[in-house]
Motif scaffolding. Sequence first.
Motif, short mmCIF file in Angstrom:
data_model
loop_
_atom_site.label_atom_id
_atom_site.label_comp_id
_atom_site.label_asym_id
_atom_site.label_seq_id
_atom_site.Cartn_x
_atom_site.Cartn_y
_atom_site.Cartn_z
N LEU A 74 0.83 -1.20 0.00
CA LEU A 74 0.00 0.00 0.00
C LEU A 74 0.87 1.26 0.00
O LEU A 74 0.61 2.21 -0.75
N ALA A 75 1.91 1.27 0.82
CA ALA A 75 2.80 2.43 0.87
C ALA A 75 3.47 2.65 -0.48
O ALA A 75 3.60 3.80 -0.94
N HIS A 76 3.85 1.58 -1.15
CA HIS A 76 4.48 1.70 -2.47
C HIS A 76 3.50 2.31 -3.48
O HIS A 76 3.85 3.22 -4.23
N GLN A 77 2.29 1.81 -3.49
CA GLN A 77 1.29 2.35 -4.43
C GLN A 77 0.98 3.81 -4.12
O GLN A 77 0.84 4.63 -5.04
N ARG A 78 0.88 4.15 -2.84
CA ARG A 78 0.66 5.56 -2.46
C ARG A 78 1.82 6.42 -2.94
O ARG A 78 1.61 7.54 -3.41
N ALA A 79 3.03 5.92 -2.81
CA ALA A 79 4.22 6.67 -3.23
C ALA A 79 4.18 6.97 -4.72
O ALA A 79 4.46 8.10 -5.15
N VAL A 80 3.81 5.98 -5.50
CA VAL A 80 3.74 6.17 -6.95
C VAL A 80 2.70 7.24 -7.29
O VAL A 80 2.96 8.16 -8.08
N VAL A 81 1.53 7.16 -6.66
CA VAL A 81 0.47 8.13 -6.93
C VAL A 81 0.90 9.53 -6.47
O VAL A 81 0.74 10.51 -7.21
N ARG A 82 1.46 9.62 -5.27
CA ARG A 82 1.90 10.93 -4.76
C ARG A 82 2.96 11.54 -5.67
O ARG A 82 2.95 12.74 -5.93
N SER A 83 3.86 10.72 -6.15
CA SER A 83 4.90 11.21 -7.05
C SER A 83 4.27 11.77 -8.34
O SER A 83 4.64 12.86 -8.80
N LEU A 84 3.34 11.03 -8.90
CA LEU A 84 2.67 11.48 -10.12
C LEU A 84 1.89 12.77 -9.90
O LEU A 84 1.75 13.58 -10.82
N GLY A 132 2.78 15.10 -7.86
CA GLY A 132 3.70 16.17 -7.49
C GLY A 132 3.92 16.34 -6.00
O GLY A 132 4.56 17.30 -5.58
N ASP A 133 3.42 15.42 -5.19
CA ASP A 133 3.65 15.47 -3.74
C ASP A 133 4.94 14.72 -3.45
O ASP A 133 4.95 13.58 -3.00
N HIS A 134 6.06 15.38 -3.71
CA HIS A 134 7.35 14.72 -3.59
C HIS A 134 7.72 14.37 -2.15
O HIS A 134 8.21 13.25 -1.92
N PRO A 135 7.49 15.24 -1.16
CA PRO A 135 7.79 14.82 0.21
C PRO A 135 6.93 13.62 0.65
O PRO A 135 7.44 12.70 1.30
N GLY A 136 5.66 13.63 0.30
CA GLY A 136 4.79 12.51 0.64
C GLY A 136 5.22 11.23 -0.07
O GLY A 136 5.20 10.15 0.54
N ALA A 137 5.63 11.34 -1.32
CA ALA A 137 6.10 10.17 -2.06
C ALA A 137 7.37 9.62 -1.44
O ALA A 137 7.51 8.39 -1.28
N THR A 138 8.28 10.50 -1.05
CA THR A 138 9.52 10.05 -0.40
C THR A 138 9.20 9.30 0.89
O THR A 138 9.76 8.23 1.15
N LEU A 139 8.30 9.84 1.69
CA LEU A 139 7.90 9.18 2.93
C LEU A 139 7.31 7.80 2.65
O LEU A 139 7.66 6.81 3.31
N ASP A 140 6.41 7.73 1.68
CA ASP A 140 5.76 6.45 1.39
C ASP A 140 6.73 5.43 0.79
O ASP A 140 6.67 4.25 1.12
N PHE A 141 7.62 5.87 -0.10
CA PHE A 141 8.64 4.94 -0.62
C PHE A 141 9.50 4.41 0.52
O PHE A 141 9.81 3.22 0.59
#
Length: 128
Positions: A15-25, A27-36
């Motif tokens: 789930l965290a990986h999928q959230r990271a991909v979506v957040r990255s797409l 433009g939520d780069h800090p959120g994507a980094t946290l989720d990755f």
Amino acid sequence: ATSRPGTVVYHWAALAHQRAVVRSLLGDHPGATLDFTNAVRWRPARERRSTALVRARLAEHHLDRGQLEQAAPHWHRFLDIYPSIRSGRARSALAILRSRVRPHAAHGIGRGLLARATALWWPSTTGR
């Protein structure tokens, strides 16, 4: 994990990986980094292939931000795991690493990553 009839059990790391991909797409780069980062942290050690692939994605995410120094440790961990897995997706991640880091070959960090990746891309057959 256990589940009751009619319920679905979903891995927190997935789930965290999928959230990271979506957040990255989005433009939520800090959120994507946290989720990755959480996706790597929450992945069980026995799931080497998934761990390696998420680390590669996290490294790509950092490089997309121009953060070679932050990307390097994740790519090095990917390269540590790579020889122990057989996966087309891992081979593709290795190809992506080589192409993405090639422009940074003049930098010591980039040079070291490329040397390791190239050695794994064309492994030596001497002594076997």
